[in-house]
Design a protein around this motif. Structure first.
Motif, PDB file in Angstrom:
ATOM      1  N   LEU A   6     108.553  -2.105  -4.792  1.00 17.65           N
ATOM      2  CA  LEU A   6     107.777  -3.248  -5.307  1.00 17.65           C
ATOM      3  C   LEU A   6     106.636  -2.748  -6.177  1.00 17.65           C
ATOM      4  N   LEU A   7     106.143  -1.553  -5.838  1.00 19.86           N
ATOM      5  CA  LEU A   7     104.966  -1.027  -6.536  1.00 19.86           C
ATOM      6  C   LEU A   7     105.309  -0.495  -7.922  1.00 19.86           C
ATOM      7  N   GLU A   8     106.612  -0.451  -8.231  1.00 17.01           N
ATOM      8  CA  GLU A   8     107.017  -0.074  -9.591  1.00 17.01           C
ATOM      9  C   GLU A   8     106.662  -1.181 -10.577  1.00 17.01           C
ATOM     10  N   SER A   9     106.449  -2.384 -10.076  1.00 22.43           N
ATOM     11  CA  SER A   9     106.053  -3.495 -10.949  1.00 22.43           C
ATOM     12  C   SER A   9     104.535  -3.477 -11.145  1.00 22.43           C
ATOM     13  N   THR A  10     104.091  -3.761 -12.358  1.00 16.67           N
ATOM     14  CA  THR A  10     102.652  -3.777 -12.630  1.00 16.67           C
ATOM     15  C   THR A  10     101.967  -4.988 -11.997  1.00 16.67           C
ATOM     16  N   ASP A  11     102.762  -5.930 -11.483  1.00 15.16           N
ATOM     17  CA  ASP A  11     102.166  -7.095 -10.811  1.00 15.16           C
ATOM     18  C   ASP A  11     101.490  -6.711  -9.496  1.00 15.16           C
ATOM     19  N   PHE A  12     101.932  -5.595  -8.902  1.00 18.15           N
ATOM     20  CA  PHE A  12     101.514  -5.301  -7.530  1.00 18.15           C
ATOM     21  C   PHE A  12     100.761  -3.984  -7.407  1.00 18.15           C
ATOM     22  N   TYR A  13      99.709  -3.994  -6.601  1.00 19.54           N
ATOM     23  CA  TYR A  13      98.987  -2.754  -6.318  1.00 19.54           C
ATOM     24  C   TYR A  13      98.799  -2.591  -4.809  1.00 19.54           C
ATOM     25  N   LEU A  14      98.769  -1.334  -4.386  1.00 21.75           N
ATOM     26  CA  LEU A  14      98.658  -1.036  -2.969  1.00 21.75           C
ATOM     27  C   LEU A  14      97.191  -1.080  -2.540  1.00 21.75           C
ATOM     28  N   ILE A  15      96.896  -1.839  -1.494  1.00 17.78           N
ATOM     29  CA  ILE A  15      95.520  -1.944  -0.985  1.00 17.78           C
ATOM     30  C   ILE A  15      95.303  -0.927   0.133  1.00 17.78           C
ATOM     31  N   SER A  16      96.303  -0.754   0.974  1.00 20.95           N
ATOM     32  CA  SER A  16      96.177   0.176   2.112  1.00 20.95           C
ATOM     33  C   SER A  16      96.617   1.564   1.670  1.00 20.95           C
ATOM     34  N   LYS A  22     107.668   3.231   2.949  1.00 19.28           N
ATOM     35  CA  LYS A  22     109.128   3.406   2.981  1.00 19.28           C
ATOM     36  C   LYS A  22     109.810   2.329   3.838  1.00 19.28           C
ATOM     37  N   ASN A  23     109.023   1.354   4.315  1.00 26.46           N
ATOM     38  CA  ASN A  23     109.636   0.267   5.091  1.00 26.46           C
ATOM     39  C   ASN A  23     110.676  -0.466   4.266  1.00 26.46           C
ATOM     40  N   GLU A  24     111.756  -0.792   4.922  1.00 22.52           N
ATOM     41  CA  GLU A  24     112.855  -1.541   4.306  1.00 22.52           C
ATOM     42  C   GLU A  24     112.422  -3.000   4.059  1.00 22.52           C
ATOM     43  N   VAL A  25     112.880  -3.568   2.946  1.00 17.88           N
ATOM     44  CA  VAL A  25     112.556  -4.954   2.600  1.00 17.88           C
ATOM     45  C   VAL A  25     113.854  -5.757   2.526  1.00 17.88           C
ATOM     46  N   ASN A  26     113.901  -6.908   3.184  1.00 21.78           N
ATOM     47  CA  ASN A  26     115.159  -7.673   3.093  1.00 21.78           C
ATOM     48  C   ASN A  26     114.982  -9.158   2.826  1.00 21.78           C
ATOM     49  N   GLY A  27     113.766  -9.573   2.423  1.00 18.85           N
ATOM     50  CA  GLY A  27     113.588 -10.996   2.148  1.00 18.85           C
ATOM     51  C   GLY A  27     112.115 -11.348   2.003  1.00 18.85           C
ATOM     52  N   ILE A  28     111.870 -12.624   1.708  1.00 19.16           N
ATOM     53  CA  ILE A  28     110.510 -13.082   1.436  1.00 19.16           C
ATOM     54  C   ILE A  28     110.197 -14.276   2.331  1.00 19.16           C
ATOM     55  N   TYR A  29     108.995 -14.296   2.875  1.00 22.06           N
ATOM     56  CA  TYR A  29     108.540 -15.505   3.548  1.00 22.06           C
ATOM     57  C   TYR A  29     107.087 -15.735   3.152  1.00 22.06           C
ATOM     58  N   ILE A 103     108.525 -15.485  -7.525  1.00 19.31           N
ATOM     59  CA  ILE A 103     109.387 -15.326  -8.701  1.00 19.31           C
ATOM     60  C   ILE A 103     109.429 -13.860  -9.136  1.00 19.31           C
ATOM     61  N   SER A 104     108.274 -13.236  -9.129  1.00 18.17           N
ATOM     62  CA  SER A 104     108.223 -11.831  -9.529  1.00 18.17           C
ATOM     63  C   SER A 104     109.073 -10.963  -8.587  1.00 18.17           C
ATOM     64  N   LEU A 105     108.986 -11.231  -7.291  1.00 15.12           N
ATOM     65  CA  LEU A 105     109.773 -10.460  -6.319  1.00 15.12           C
ATOM     66  C   LEU A 105     111.260 -10.708  -6.519  1.00 15.12           C
ATOM     67  N   TYR A 106     111.575 -11.948  -6.804  1.00 13.42           N
ATOM     68  CA  TYR A 106     112.978 -12.303  -7.059  1.00 13.42           C
ATOM     69  C   TYR A 106     113.497 -11.526  -8.268  1.00 13.42           C
ATOM     70  N   ASN A 107     112.675 -11.478  -9.318  1.00 17.74           N
ATOM     71  CA  ASN A 107     113.071 -10.746 -10.523  1.00 17.74           C
ATOM     72  C   ASN A 107     113.216  -9.244 -10.276  1.00 17.74           C
ATOM     73  N   LEU A 108     112.450  -8.746  -9.312  1.00 13.81           N
ATOM     74  CA  LEU A 108     112.584  -7.326  -8.961  1.00 13.81           C
ATOM     75  C   LEU A 108     113.866  -7.047  -8.169  1.00 13.81           C
ATOM     76  N   GLY A 109     114.486  -8.132  -7.734  1.00 13.58           N
ATOM     77  CA  GLY A 109     115.751  -7.962  -7.008  1.00 13.58           C
ATOM     78  C   GLY A 109     115.602  -7.985  -5.499  1.00 13.58           C
ATOM     79  N   VAL A 110     114.457  -8.479  -5.012  1.00 14.05           N
ATOM     80  CA  VAL A 110     114.316  -8.604  -3.548  1.00 14.05           C
ATOM     81  C   VAL A 110     115.324  -9.646  -3.069  1.00 14.05           C
TER      82      VAL A 110
END
Ligand SMILES: Nc1ncnc2c1ncn2[C@@H]1O[C@H](COP(=O)(O)OP(=O)(O)OP(=O)(O)O)[C@@H](O)[C@H]1O
Ligand SMILES: [Mg+2]
Lengths: 112, 145
Positions: A6-16, A22-29, A103-110
């Protein structure tokens, strides 16, 4: 797909810190009411919220969510960041609104 | 496995520790080899019940007992009680304080969530206090193979 993708997108930055990216991602809520999150989010989901509160991490950890995205450029306090590092649940920031984030996450293929 | 029994205190308005009982129970259930889906169900029930005692009551206790066949939890608090249990059980009904709402609670979904995940739920209440008994049945399918 992993949180770090997700961090490959310029929309998102890591706070922690890097723990948990490396946690697996499988959907959005997305919701700002914790009982809805508790009742409807699934393991490995990304949680998008504006709820700037330590209980978000409690719920994220109980449900084994992959990460928490704070939309609307929400500034989170130090206690939440420390807790997130401890629990290996990354916190991600974005200036996008909650719906733009989806929408951005969807476009990233989540998947969802 | 050995039966597991614990009593926990729940302090009024202690939102920083809220979720501890759910989290400790989750750990114990993992140790016992139960499936993730089953653990999730139990965790949801205990979390919601625990939070309710924190945000709506003057404090109380939770007594948890786990055997190979079931998980039983009883939450007992010191009041002020629930006005109408029928109302309280309705999805969306909430009397949450502003403190609770600021912390992300008050959707009025806790009790309906508990009902959905538990195999038995008995809620009784008077001005002196509220008692919530929950039972989760464990079958052989609920253990990881
Ligand atoms: N232990 C309790 N003592 C007193 N009142 C309670 C207790 N538990 C629940 N209630 C009452 O029942 C209502 C509904 O509870 P429920 O858990 O469904 O929703 P909530 O706690 O208000 O919000 P949410 O659980 O979605 O964060 C509460 O708003 C409160 O009025
Ligand atoms: Mg509740």
């Amino acid at each position: 797909m992993k949180v770090k993708n997700l961090l490959e997108s310029t929309d998102f930055y890591l706070i922690s810190d890097n723990s948990g990216i490396k946690n697996e991602v499988n959907g959005i809520y997305s919701c700002d009411l914790l009982s809805h999150v508790m009742g409807f989010a699934s393991e490995k989901n990304i949680l998008i919220t504006v709820l700037n509160n330590i209980n978000v991490l409690g719920v994220a950890s109980l449900l084994d969510l992959s990460c928490v995205i704070f939309s609307h450029k929400i500034q989170v306090n130090e206690a939440i960041i420390i807790k997130s590092n401890e629990l290996n649940i990354p916190l991600i920031g974005t200036k996008l609104t909650t719906s733009e984030t989806v929408i951005s996450l969807y476009n990233l293929g989540v998947p969802n | 496995m050995e039966p597991f029994a614990r009593d926990y205190n729940i302090e009024k308005h202690d939102l920083t520790n809220a979720g501890t009982i759910a989290s400790l129970t989750k750990r114990e259930l993992k140790k016992r080899g139960l499936t993730r889906d089953f653990i999730k169900k139990v965790t949801i029930g205990i979390y919601e019940a625990e939070i309710n005692v924190v945000i709506h009551s003057y404090g109380g206790i939770a007594a948890i007992s786990i055997t190979d066949d079931s998980i039983e939890v009883t939450f007992t608090d010191k009041g002020p009680g629930i006005n109408s249990i029928d109302d309280a059980m309705m999805a969306g009904f909430s009397t949450a304080s502003s403190l609770a709402i600021e912390n992300g609670f008050g959707a009025g979904m806790g009790l309906p969530n508990i009902k959905a995940v538990s195999d038995k739920m008995v809620l009784t209440s008077s001005k002196e206090g509220t008692r919530l008994y929950l039972k989760f049945d464990i079958s052989s399918d609920n253990y990881e193979s």
